[in-house]
Design a protein around this motif. Structure first.
Motif, PDB file in Angstrom:
ATOM      1  N   LEU A  31       0.889  -1.405   0.004  1.00  0.00           N
ATOM      2  CA  LEU A  31      -0.069  -0.002  -0.027  1.00  0.00           C
ATOM      3  C   LEU A  31       0.987   1.136   0.062  1.00  0.00           C
ATOM      4  N   THR A  32       0.271   2.370  -0.761  1.00  0.00           N
ATOM      5  CA  THR A  32       1.066   3.561  -0.676  1.00  0.00           C
ATOM      6  C   THR A  32      -0.012   4.765  -0.520  1.00  0.00           C
ATOM      7  N   THR A  33       0.436   5.677  -0.527  1.00  0.00           N
ATOM      8  CA  THR A  33      -0.698   6.864  -0.335  1.00  0.00           C
ATOM      9  C   THR A  33      -1.492   7.124  -1.583  1.00  0.00           C
ATOM     10  N   ARG A  34      -1.106   6.313  -2.658  1.00  0.00           N
ATOM     11  CA  ARG A  34      -1.952   6.270  -3.737  1.00  0.00           C
ATOM     12  C   ARG A  34      -2.847   5.104  -4.116  1.00  0.00           C
ATOM     13  N   THR A  35      -2.742   4.278  -3.046  1.00  0.00           N
ATOM     14  CA  THR A  35      -3.702   2.880  -3.044  1.00  0.00           C
ATOM     15  C   THR A  35      -5.265   3.482  -2.962  1.00  0.00           C
TER      16      THR A  35
END
Ligand SMILES: Cc1ncc(COP(=O)(O)O)c(C=O)c1O
Length: 381
Positions: A124-128
């Protein structure tokens, strides 16, 4: 000759009913967006246990329409990321890239061969914005870990249910225990490609969801974005289900549970007869309703040799899939990724015949041929 999948015989089981239903549509003079579609959508949403079903042209479109719908509703934007299993059919990934979103590949659990929920958090990243699970080979991929993770991180949970119509999630104590795939996440894409457990006689697909707003926008986007007719507030596509396919699917839906039970019976024969080293299914798991055995994969280091030995015995098999999505020529941007388990599965997988028309005798003959080929030493083994 035992063919991999005898679709003619599968259709033949219900030929009279299918032909009568198709004749009814032909005579009605109404071929799109009519009564047959409405009735099938109603029947399939009841079957899956969802409040909405929207028919569309195929399974790839179903997944892309879900993502496009979410983009339209402002849930995600092009450039955002969607977690997807690395070991899936290319369509799961194409739906993501078609919408300008980025797939983030996660390896499978080595036992279930479904996306490994314990690896998702690291991806997971901030863009997921979403996790797409794929009920691969007909086995339920949902887990409490995945559901909890999506809730905690505010991610949409999308099911690719192309391969698992009628399958159930089994987990005593869970509020979702016994629910069908297609009702476990926020939205699900279904393929009714002729070879699927619920197969049309041509292309067809559907989205199921409990989200009225999403269902509504998907219906609009799939019909050129028109609302009302000839006025297009939204840029849409043409992705509708034919009336003939809808009425055929409604006939076949009545027999789906019974046909899935027969697939489990055949799976039980394979699981009991084949060496555990080849077979990922334990005999005691073969008759559980969390698997509808769209495919029966075995895994073997000498896969190609085994496939040839079986052909020599008149047994047709297939490989699902020889090249994983991140290694496909069309995706050079993913070639640097290392996903060793997915790559090993692609090199060793072999799918055995399994269907509602395969007999006990055929399954035993196939198992015997595999046991013989597997135990016969060859020059290179
Ligand atoms: C896992 C998976 N996802 C998506 C699809 C796409 O479905 P369709 O062929 O109806 O576009 C398929 C099947 O073809 C599939 O097996």
């Amino acid at each position: 000759m035992i063919s991999f999948l005898d679709i003619q015989a599968i259709t033949g089981r219900h030929a009279a009913e299918i032909e009568a239903a198709a004749r009814g549509v032909i005579r009605s003079g109404w071929y799109l967006r009519g009564e047959a579609t409405r009735q099938f959508e109603q029947a399939y949403s009841t079957f899956t246990g969802t409040t909405h079903c929207v028919g569309c042209a195929n399974g790839l479109d179903a997944l892309a329409l879900i993502l496009k719908g979410y983009i339209h509703l402002g849930v995600m934007r092009p450039g955002d990321e969607v977690v997807v299993p690395a070991n899936t059919f290319i369509a799961s990934v194409l739906a993501i890239t078609r919408c300008g979103l980025t797939p983030v590949f996660v390896e499978p659990d080595p036992h279930t061969l479904q996306i490994d929920g314990t690896l998702i958090e690291k991806a997971l990243t901030t863009r997921t914005r979403a996790v797409m699970i794929v009920h691969l080979y007909g086995r339920c991929a949902y887990t409490e870990t995945i559901g909890d993770l999506c809730r905690q991180h505010g991610l949409k949970l999308i099911e690719d249910n192309a391969q698992a119509h009628g399958c159930r999630y089994l987990h005593a104590g869970s509020p979702l225990n016994g629910k069908r795939t297609g009702s476990l996440g926020d939205a699900a894409g279904h393929s009714f490609y002729p070879g699927k457990n619920l197969g049309a006689l041509g292309d067809a697909g559907a989205v199921t969801t409990d989200d009225a707003e999403l269902a509504d926008i998907i219906r609009t986007i799939g019909n050129y974005g028109m609302r009302p007719k000839y006025y297009c507030p939204t840029e849409g596509v043409n992705s509708r289900i034919d009336e003939i396919q809808a009425t055929i699917l409604q006939v076949k839906l009545k027999y789906l549970d019974e046909e899935n039970a027969w697939r489990r019976h055949i799976a039980g024969i394979y699981a009991r007869q084949l060496p555990a080293a080849l077979c990922p299914i334990k005999p005691e798991d073969a008759d559980k309703e969390d698997n509808v055995f769209h495919l029966f994969p075995i895994f073997c280091l000498n896969r190609d040799k085994l496939q040839h030995a079986l052909i020599a015995q008149g047994i047709e098999t297939q490989i699902h899939y020889p090249v994983p999505p991140h290694r496909q020529e069309c995706f050079p941007q993913f070639h640097r990724l290392s996903l060793p388990l997915t790559e090993r599965l692609a090199q060793t997988e072999l799918s055995l015949p399994i269907s509602p028309v395969l007999t006990d005798e055929e399954a035993i003959f196939i198992s015997t041929a595999i046991n013989h080929a597997y135990s016969t030493p060859t020059k290179n083994s």
